[in-house]
Structures are given as C-alpha cells and as structure tokens.
Scaffold this active site. Structure first.
Site, PDB file in Angstrom:
ATOM      1  N   ASP A  53      -9.892   9.990   4.488  1.00  0.00           N
ATOM      2  CA  ASP A  53      -8.690   9.165   4.491  1.00  0.00           C
ATOM      3  C   ASP A  53      -7.595   9.909   5.487  1.00  0.00           C
ATOM      4  O   ASP A  53      -6.687   9.024   5.975  1.00  0.00           O
ATOM      5  CB  ASP A  53      -8.008   9.269   3.034  1.00  0.00           C
ATOM      6  CG  ASP A  53      -7.652  10.466   2.701  1.00  0.00           C
ATOM      7  OD1 ASP A  53      -8.410  11.536   2.842  1.00  0.00           O
ATOM      8  OD2 ASP A  53      -6.719  10.851   1.932  1.00  0.00           O
ATOM      9  N   HIS A  54      -8.238  11.059   6.198  1.00  0.00           N
ATOM     10  CA  HIS A  54      -7.295  11.679   7.411  1.00  0.00           C
ATOM     11  C   HIS A  54      -7.980  11.370   8.806  1.00  0.00           C
ATOM     12  O   HIS A  54      -7.209  11.614   9.820  1.00  0.00           O
ATOM     13  CB  HIS A  54      -7.070  12.886   7.002  1.00  0.00           C
ATOM     14  CG  HIS A  54      -6.357  13.121   5.720  1.00  0.00           C
ATOM     15  ND1 HIS A  54      -4.927  13.603   5.784  1.00  0.00           N
ATOM     16  CD2 HIS A  54      -6.430  13.061   4.557  1.00  0.00           C
ATOM     17  CE1 HIS A  54      -4.465  13.584   4.570  1.00  0.00           C
ATOM     18  NE2 HIS A  54      -5.377  13.264   3.763  1.00  0.00           N
ATOM     19  N   HIS A 253       1.703  10.335   1.199  1.00  0.00           N
ATOM     20  CA  HIS A 253       0.289  10.432   0.538  1.00  0.00           C
ATOM     21  C   HIS A 253       0.411  10.558  -1.114  1.00  0.00           C
ATOM     22  O   HIS A 253      -0.022  11.177  -1.871  1.00  0.00           O
ATOM     23  CB  HIS A 253      -0.214  11.884   1.087  1.00  0.00           C
ATOM     24  CG  HIS A 253      -1.620  11.904   0.905  1.00  0.00           C
ATOM     25  ND1 HIS A 253      -2.367  12.617  -0.351  1.00  0.00           N
ATOM     26  CD2 HIS A 253      -2.855  12.047   1.889  1.00  0.00           C
ATOM     27  CE1 HIS A 253      -3.568  12.559  -0.078  1.00  0.00           C
ATOM     28  NE2 HIS A 253      -3.786  12.392   1.324  1.00  0.00           N
TER      29      HIS A 253
END
Length: 295
Positions: A53-54, A253
């Site tokens: 996800d990063h 986040h």
C-alpha cells in the site's frame, strides 16, 4: 486498502520548481493528474517501507515521469533493499529515459541534503523496517551591512554571498555568514506512518509546521489492535503532536473500517487542538514567517 473515495498513501511536496514524493501507493498517479501537477518535476521519491500500500503505485508513476519527457536523474531513498525491490517492480516498466540513483538507509537515522531540502530519515516501530521523514527548508539570515563592513568584505561580493556563494580572492575566503545575520526560521514538515508511537517521532517532528501522522484507529477500544499490528490510534498521534510542539497535525492512513474520521476529531482536539482529518487531495501552502522586527 484502496476504497472508492480513498487512494493509498502518498505525499507530494513542491518547492522551488522541484517536487518530492513520500511513498507511492496505488492511485498516486491518478491523484497527481487530478491536481493538475506535473510528473516531470519529481526529483526525489522517499519510501517508508516495502508494504504494497506504500509502493504499489510506483511503476505507473515512473512511466508517467518518462512520458512527461524527464531525462534528469531521479533519486530514490528508502530502507535497505530498496534497489532490489524497485528493480523487481520495474519488470513491467523496463525502459525509462532517466537513470535512478538509490540511497539505502541504515541505522536509526540519516540526514541528506538534496534539491534544497534537508531530509532527515528516522527509524520507527513497525512489523518491517520502516522510516519516517522530516523535510526542512532552511532560511538564511538577513543581510547585515555592519557585519559585512566590519569584516572587510568587498562590496562587490555582497550580492553573491547573500545568495550562498563562497568566494576566494587573493588568498582570502569569503563565506555567506560574513554578511548575514542569524539564520531565520525555515519550514519543516514531518511525515510518519505504520508505526507505534516512538521517541524518534517526537524528536524529529519537534517544531514542525505540519506533522502528517498515521491514525489507523479512531475508537478507544482499538488500542489492542494498534499494539498488535504496530499502528497508532488518533489519540496516540495527537499525543505525539503535543509533545513535539508542532503547529498542525493531519491524521492519515485510516483503517478500511474507518469510513468517516471527522466525527472523532472533536475528542482528539482535546489533546491537540490543531488536529485535522486528512483527505485525498488535501493541500496546504507553507510560507516563511515574516520577521516583523527586521523586515
């Protein structure tokens, strides 16, 4: 997890014609297009850690940079193993018109100076090696005529020294500090995510104009999950902002289960009043403070 109205993690900063990304989650390319910003000016990409996800949006962003006609070298910064991970992702983007320089971090912290930024990377506490980043823009002191004259600095050099140049003439060296007063307050932004609260966050965020910090969980009862998965609650992030004395806190986040963070913000503001819920596309322009006494 990408949701219909929520992309994955990425921050873009723009300063003096140069752009910097921290993380590059899925949807980053679309988000940049939506803002109308250029890919050509991205000179630095910092990666916090190697969870999908990063970093899953990186191939598309690299391709967009190439299609924008970029030929200047790109600098990428991240934990040890960065080059291996990026080269693996580039199997689907094999040809680019620019080179990539990799800087792999090690230890508790590292300082770099690139494109006018002072970048302080610092270790945080996640399930894999993860770094936060503080980005600082220095601001030189004001021109001090009396200091320049008393130091015997030739007037013909004053302008060049004010711009940061060092000059040598007749065996003597003239440096900017010989014509400038004390450095003034610059601009500082700190970004940290995927971590439990750490002293390294407080130390590196101290005095920041903006702290962007993960708030995975909003409800009081989620502290056990936060500890288990090494993330943070809204209240924990606010506590860090208070300790660090930052000006503003943006939470980000979020857990996929947290569809609407805004209802929780009033309680968090009891800990740190300048807390805001981060949203896709949220922007702010940070300017140098005016020195009212001297300007």
């Amino acid at each position: 997890m990408p949701l219909p109205c929520r992309w994955l993690t990425s921050l873009m900063t723009r300063y003096n014609g140069s752009s910097l990304l921290i993380d590059c989650g899925e949807g980053t390319q679309i988000a940049i297009h939506k803002r109308g910003w250029t890919f050509h000016a991205i000179d630095i990409i910092c990666i916090t850690h190697f969870h999908a996800d990063h970093i899953s949006g990186l191939p598309g962003v690299l391709l967009a940079m190439g299609n924008a006609g970029r030929t200047k070298e790109l600098t990428m910064i991240g934990p040890k193993g960065l080059e291996r991970v990026v080269r693996s992702l580039r199997v689907i983007v094999p040809e680019l018109p620019f080179e990539i320089r990799f800087i792999e971090l090690s230890g508790a912290g590292q300082r770099l100076e690139l494109e006018g930024y002072v970048i302080d990377a610092f270790r945080v506490n996640h399930r894999v090696t993860c770094y936060g980043y503080s980005l600082s823009i220095r601001r030189a002191g004001l021109f001090d005529r009396e200091r320049a004259q008393s130091g015997g600095v030739p007037m013909k050099f004053w302008s060049r020294l004010q711009k940061g140049e060092t000059i040598e003439e007749d065996g003597r060296t003239f440096t900017p500090d010989m014509v400038l007063g004390p450095a003034r307050k610059g601009i500082k932004v700190t970004y940290t995510t995927d971590t439990r609260p750490t002293q390294s966050i407080v130390d590196n965020a101290r005095g920041s104009d903006l702290l962007i910090c993960e708030g995975m969980y909003a409800e009081h009862g989620e502290i056990n999950n936060a500890v288990k998965y090494k993330h943070m609650t809204f209240e924990e992030a606010a506590g860090l902002a208070k300790k660090a004395g930052v000006r503003q806190l943006w939470l980000t986040h979020y857990s996929p289960a947290l569809a609407k963070p805004d209802p929780y913000i009033p309680d968090v503001r009891k800990i740190f009043p300048e807390t805001y819920a981060g949203k896709d596309g949220r922007t702010i322009e940070l300017n140098f403070e005016d020195d009212q006494k001297n300007e």
